[in-house]
Scaffold this active site. Structure first.
Site, short mmCIF file in Angstrom:
data_model
loop_
_atom_site.label_atom_id
_atom_site.label_comp_id
_atom_site.label_asym_id
_atom_site.label_seq_id
_atom_site.Cartn_x
_atom_site.Cartn_y
_atom_site.Cartn_z
N GLU A 1 8.14 12.25 -0.96
CA GLU A 1 7.91 10.96 -1.60
C GLU A 1 8.31 10.95 -3.07
O GLU A 1 7.83 10.13 -3.86
CB GLU A 1 6.43 10.58 -1.45
CG GLU A 1 5.98 10.48 -0.01
CD GLU A 1 4.49 10.25 0.10
OE1 GLU A 1 4.02 9.17 -0.32
OE2 GLU A 1 3.78 11.14 0.60
N SER B 1 2.65 8.30 3.33
CA SER B 1 3.64 7.21 3.36
C SER B 1 4.39 7.12 4.69
O SER B 1 5.56 6.74 4.73
CB SER B 1 4.65 7.37 2.21
OG SER B 1 4.03 7.11 0.98
N TYR C 1 8.77 0.54 1.18
CA TYR C 1 9.36 0.63 -0.15
C TYR C 1 10.68 -0.11 -0.32
O TYR C 1 11.33 0.03 -1.35
CB TYR C 1 9.52 2.11 -0.52
CG TYR C 1 8.20 2.83 -0.53
CD1 TYR C 1 7.20 2.45 -1.42
CD2 TYR C 1 7.92 3.86 0.36
CE1 TYR C 1 5.96 3.09 -1.43
CE2 TYR C 1 6.69 4.50 0.36
CZ TYR C 1 5.72 4.10 -0.54
OH TYR C 1 4.51 4.74 -0.54
N ARG D 1 -6.81 3.88 -1.07
CA ARG D 1 -6.41 2.83 -0.12
C ARG D 1 -6.63 3.36 1.29
O ARG D 1 -6.16 4.45 1.64
CB ARG D 1 -4.94 2.47 -0.30
CG ARG D 1 -4.53 1.20 0.46
CD ARG D 1 -3.02 1.09 0.61
NE ARG D 1 -2.49 2.08 1.53
CZ ARG D 1 -1.61 3.02 1.20
NH1 ARG D 1 -1.16 3.12 -0.04
NH2 ARG D 1 -1.19 3.88 2.11
N ASP E 1 -6.08 2.90 5.37
CA ASP E 1 -5.20 2.29 6.36
C ASP E 1 -5.93 2.19 7.69
O ASP E 1 -6.48 3.18 8.18
CB ASP E 1 -3.94 3.14 6.54
CG ASP E 1 -3.15 3.30 5.25
OD1 ASP E 1 -3.45 2.59 4.28
OD2 ASP E 1 -2.22 4.13 5.22
N GLU F 1 -6.33 6.62 8.00
CA GLU F 1 -6.36 7.61 6.93
C GLU F 1 -6.76 6.96 5.62
O GLU F 1 -6.79 5.72 5.50
CB GLU F 1 -5.01 8.31 6.77
CG GLU F 1 -3.86 7.40 6.38
CD GLU F 1 -2.54 8.16 6.28
OE1 GLU F 1 -2.28 8.72 5.20
OE2 GLU F 1 -1.78 8.18 7.26
N ASN G 1 -5.65 7.16 1.52
CA ASN G 1 -4.66 7.63 0.55
C ASN G 1 -5.31 7.72 -0.82
O ASN G 1 -5.75 6.71 -1.37
CB ASN G 1 -3.47 6.65 0.52
CG ASN G 1 -2.30 7.15 -0.27
OD1 ASN G 1 -2.46 7.70 -1.35
ND2 ASN G 1 -1.11 6.96 0.26
N GLY H 1 0.36 4.08 -3.94
CA GLY H 1 1.58 3.72 -4.66
C GLY H 1 1.31 2.67 -5.73
O GLY H 1 0.44 1.82 -5.59
#
Length: 303
Positions: free
Chosen positions: A14, A140, A206, A245, A247, A264, A266, A270
């Site tokens: 990443e 990601s 992205y 964050r 998901d 999951e 994070n 980002g």
């Protein structure tokens, strides 16, 4: 005002996203009056930090070394306060099977799954289709594959993965992609992602025009509240701090009340123009600069 080192880049899968996140955060910090040094992280990071002598570190790294507890451990040794979660929470969140054990113990809803070795995959289907194959410790959506009933790809093709000797295989949860931002001890809200491709993969995340963002998520208010409760519980169960964050998948394809599955958490979300945490924060009235300032202040309080 503080002297701040912004860590970005690195050598994970990443890297390019981290460079964008780091540059955006550095710009915001300078606008707040901080003395900012941007560091494209290399193996000599310890020497660079010693030379630059920051008062606090803004960690904008993504992926391995950046959010798996490794750089956090280095910063602990150097005695430098840093943004986002600590060593243990970062390591747990990045290791998907370990995180699932923590979430299960906390009573959170999960997709059925198990660790599968390369040899097992070569021997046949790891579970009934449809299912999802994930690297154990990447972020990601790097390396994620969805295997549907009619797909030509099979276990032998999937066994060529480049992400270690084993993978996590989970049941595929149909329905909606829901993500929740947690800031401190509050869930800011739930956003829905409608990917125009097969799923919300790395490119979709992205590259502009690959997905539609719906804020707030287009699900009943009670379901939005449930998503926020799950995300906050997961944040706490891992021992996270700062901003995270979560998901989730929300299956409302059948009759009756939909069901959530936590995928999951994070710990280094980002911070790019297409990233979700800044978008959720903006909906709550917090612009990007204020968000970055809060993240730094949260770290500085631990100095």
């Amino acid at each position: 005002m503080s002297r701040v080192a912004v860590l970005k880049g690195g050598w994970s899968a990443e890297r390019e996203v981290s460079l964008v996140s780091g540059a955006a955060c550095a710009t915001a910090l300078r606008s707040l009056g901080h003395d900012v040094v941007e560091i494209d992280v290399a193996p000599d990071l310890s020497a660079v930090l010693t030379r630059e002598a920051p008062e606090v570190v803004f960690n904008a790294l993504h992926g391995r070394f950046g959010e798996d507890g490794c750089v956090q451990g280095l910063l602990e040794v150097l005695g430098l306060p840093y943004t986002h979660s600590g060593v243990l929470a970062s390591a747990l969140a990045m290791d998907k099977p370990m995180a699932k054990r923590v979430f299960s113990d906390a009573g959170l809803p999960l997709a059925r799954g198990r660790i599968v070795s390369r040899e097992e995959m070569l021997a046949g289907e790891p579970m009934d289709r449809p299912y999802v194959v994930k690297p154990i410790n990447e972020g990601s959506s790097v390396g994620v594959e969805i295997v549907l009933a009619g797909d030509n790809v099979g276990p032998r093709e999937l066994a060529t993965w480049r992400h270690g000797d084993a993978v996590l295989v989970e049941e595929y949860i149909p329905g909606r992609e829901i993500q929740v931002a947690v800031m401190g001890d509050e869930a800011l809200g739930a956003i829905e992602i409608q990917a125009f491709g097969r799923f919300y993969d790395y490119d979709t995340k992205y590259k502009d025009g690959r997905a539609r963002h719906i804020m707030p998520a287009g699900i009943p208010r009670a379901a939005q509240d449930e998503a926020c409760d799950i995300a906050l519980s997961a944040h706490r169960a891992l021992g996270c701090r700062g901003v995270t964050r979560a998901d989730l998948r929300y299956d409302d394809t059948g009759e009756g009340v939909g069901r959530f599955a936590l995928l999951e958490v994070n710990t280094q979300p980002g911070m790019t123009p297409l990233s979700l945490v800044p978008e959720i924060a903006a909906y709550r009235g917090m612009d990007f600069t204020r968000l970055v300032g809060w993240i730094l202040e949260d770290a500085s309080c631990r100095r």
